[in-house]
Scaffold this motif. Sequence first.
Motif, PDB file in Angstrom:
ATOM      1  N   PHE A  11       6.973 -54.527 -57.676  1.00 21.03           N
ATOM      2  CA  PHE A  11       5.730 -54.391 -58.470  1.00 21.03           C
ATOM      3  C   PHE A  11       5.244 -52.410 -57.704  1.00 21.03           C
ATOM      4  O   PHE A  11       4.943 -51.751 -56.929  1.00 21.03           O
ATOM      5  CB  PHE A  11       4.116 -55.212 -58.327  1.00 21.03           C
ATOM      6  N   THR A  12       5.353 -51.964 -58.687  1.00 17.62           N
ATOM      7  CA  THR A  12       5.293 -49.985 -58.521  1.00 17.62           C
ATOM      8  C   THR A  12       3.621 -49.528 -59.455  1.00 17.62           C
ATOM      9  O   THR A  12       3.780 -50.134 -60.476  1.00 17.62           O
ATOM     10  CB  THR A  12       6.033 -49.628 -58.825  1.00 17.62           C
ATOM     11  N   PRO A  13       3.234 -49.040 -58.697  1.00 17.12           N
ATOM     12  CA  PRO A  13       1.596 -48.513 -59.886  1.00 17.12           C
ATOM     13  C   PRO A  13       2.275 -48.236 -60.919  1.00 17.12           C
ATOM     14  O   PRO A  13       3.073 -47.239 -61.088  1.00 17.12           O
ATOM     15  CB  PRO A  13       1.160 -47.473 -58.550  1.00 17.12           C
ATOM     16  N   PHE A  58       8.269 -65.350 -61.426  1.00 15.21           N
ATOM     17  CA  PHE A  58       9.072 -64.055 -60.587  1.00 15.21           C
ATOM     18  C   PHE A  58      10.598 -64.193 -61.002  1.00 15.21           C
ATOM     19  O   PHE A  58      11.292 -63.545 -60.684  1.00 15.21           O
ATOM     20  CB  PHE A  58       8.918 -63.826 -60.251  1.00 15.21           C
ATOM     21  N   GLY A  59      11.554 -65.619 -60.159  1.00 15.22           N
ATOM     22  CA  GLY A  59      12.397 -66.150 -60.247  1.00 15.22           C
ATOM     23  C   GLY A  59      12.877 -65.974 -61.207  1.00 15.22           C
ATOM     24  O   GLY A  59      14.068 -65.471 -61.848  1.00 15.22           O
ATOM     25  N   PRO A  83       8.727 -70.280 -53.107  1.00 15.14           N
ATOM     26  CA  PRO A  83       8.272 -69.307 -54.180  1.00 15.14           C
ATOM     27  C   PRO A  83       9.047 -68.073 -53.867  1.00 15.14           C
ATOM     28  O   PRO A  83      10.139 -68.558 -52.931  1.00 15.14           O
ATOM     29  CB  PRO A  83       7.150 -68.851 -53.536  1.00 15.14           C
ATOM     30  N   THR A  84       9.863 -67.126 -54.921  1.00 16.98           N
ATOM     31  CA  THR A  84      10.441 -66.494 -55.048  1.00 16.98           C
ATOM     32  C   THR A  84       9.269 -65.142 -54.219  1.00 16.98           C
ATOM     33  O   THR A  84       8.327 -65.214 -54.668  1.00 16.98           O
ATOM     34  CB  THR A  84      10.938 -65.505 -56.804  1.00 16.98           C
ATOM     35  N   GLY A  85      10.224 -64.099 -53.039  1.00 17.38           N
ATOM     36  CA  GLY A  85       9.503 -63.481 -52.659  1.00 17.38           C
ATOM     37  C   GLY A  85       9.404 -62.570 -53.149  1.00 17.38           C
ATOM     38  O   GLY A  85       9.788 -61.846 -54.241  1.00 17.38           O
ATOM     39  N   LEU A  86       8.404 -61.146 -53.082  1.00 15.08           N
ATOM     40  CA  LEU A  86       7.842 -60.267 -53.966  1.00 15.08           C
ATOM     41  C   LEU A  86       7.701 -58.875 -53.244  1.00 15.08           C
ATOM     42  O   LEU A  86       6.991 -59.351 -51.435  1.00 15.08           O
ATOM     43  CB  LEU A  86       6.817 -60.726 -55.152  1.00 15.08           C
ATOM     44  N   TYR A  87       8.135 -57.664 -53.613  1.00 18.46           N
ATOM     45  CA  TYR A  87       7.081 -56.685 -52.470  1.00 18.46           C
ATOM     46  C   TYR A  87       6.161 -55.672 -53.585  1.00 18.46           C
ATOM     47  O   TYR A  87       6.173 -55.666 -54.501  1.00 18.46           O
ATOM     48  CB  TYR A  87       7.916 -56.095 -51.894  1.00 18.46           C
ATOM     49  N   LEU A  88       5.440 -54.865 -53.067  1.00 15.24           N
ATOM     50  CA  LEU A  88       5.004 -53.885 -53.890  1.00 15.24           C
ATOM     51  C   LEU A  88       5.124 -52.491 -53.106  1.00 15.24           C
ATOM     52  O   LEU A  88       5.678 -52.355 -51.336  1.00 15.24           O
ATOM     53  CB  LEU A  88       3.450 -54.207 -53.256  1.00 15.24           C
ATOM     54  N   ARG A  99       5.090 -53.429 -49.509  1.00 15.71           N
ATOM     55  CA  ARG A  99       3.984 -54.297 -48.273  1.00 15.71           C
ATOM     56  C   ARG A  99       5.203 -55.136 -48.604  1.00 15.71           C
ATOM     57  O   ARG A  99       5.898 -55.973 -50.232  1.00 15.71           O
ATOM     58  CB  ARG A  99       3.215 -54.740 -48.697  1.00 15.71           C
ATOM     59  N   TYR A 100       5.646 -56.499 -48.252  1.00 12.84           N
ATOM     60  CA  TYR A 100       6.778 -57.797 -48.729  1.00 12.84           C
ATOM     61  C   TYR A 100       4.935 -58.852 -48.360  1.00 12.84           C
ATOM     62  O   TYR A 100       4.908 -59.684 -47.620  1.00 12.84           O
ATOM     63  CB  TYR A 100       7.466 -57.614 -47.007  1.00 12.84           C
TER      64      TYR A 100
END
Length: 316
Positions: A11-13, A58-59, A83-88, A99-100
């Motif tokens: 996710f990006t702003p 997300f996956g 879950p599927t991992g995510l980061y910002l 941020r992971y």
Amino acid sequence: MLCVGETMAVFTPAEAGPPEDVRTWVRGVGGAESNVACALVAHGVPAGWASAVGDDPFGRAVVAAVAAAGVDVSHVRVDPARPTGLYLKEADRAGSAVRYYRAGSAASALGPGLLDRLDLASVSYVHVSGITAALSPSCLALVRALLAHPGVTTSFDVNWRPALWGPAGPDVLRSLAAAADLVLVGDDEAEALWGVSEPAAVREVLPEPGTLVVKQGAVDATVLEAGGPPVFEPALRVDVVEPVGAGDAFAAGYLAATLAGASPARRLRTGHLAAAGALRTVSDMAVPLPPADVARLLDADPATWAAATVTSSGVH
């Protein structure tokens, strides 16, 4: 080629301001190994990606995005429990803060058992990175097993992430790199891990791989091969938008040229051109430069190459 490792939702702003004030975010996907796989396909190299994602939106989005790039995703497992991992990511040309949120992710549960589901006899080349090895003891065992598998040529991108490693990180990463046929490492990574940065000094730390590529940031890259002299090529000048993914794009370009039987210098140039495509986007996945510009610069004389600049308006 088969690339093995975790890919997350990114996710990006979508608006300016500090993260705590941002209300709108753009979802993408990002993972070192799938980035390489997607870029390889863009270079005309058939590539597959093996991993695990959660049974969640997300996956499904991650798998769909990688598949849409032309990558074979038939070896991706859907984990019903994790879950599927995510980061910002805060995109910035100087280096994006991330941020992971990946602890306990589906991919972190991967292990050597994955090899039982892969037909490695039909795979000539496997690409892995130090990120996957850092996710869990089982992931480390998986990377070790892939690097040791007989009959498979392996490439290993060190991809040093200090937040993922404890004090054993430098020794573990050196042992993994020593087991690979081809190793890619940044001079800043080598300095942080082993206290050396010059290509010849890095080679003294890693004498085992047949090919060692030392990336020296925006300056140049050097390839050292057994029995041959060092070969280096300066990096292109790029009007950087955001740097995440450039190393993966470089790896894909270098590997694609290697598989095509290119000379060491041409392999490095192909890597630099691919990295430039990643530096010009906030996406983790590179946007290839126009084919005509790539062909022109691959065959350019040293002065023309050194004078080239990649900007938002094209290659000049």
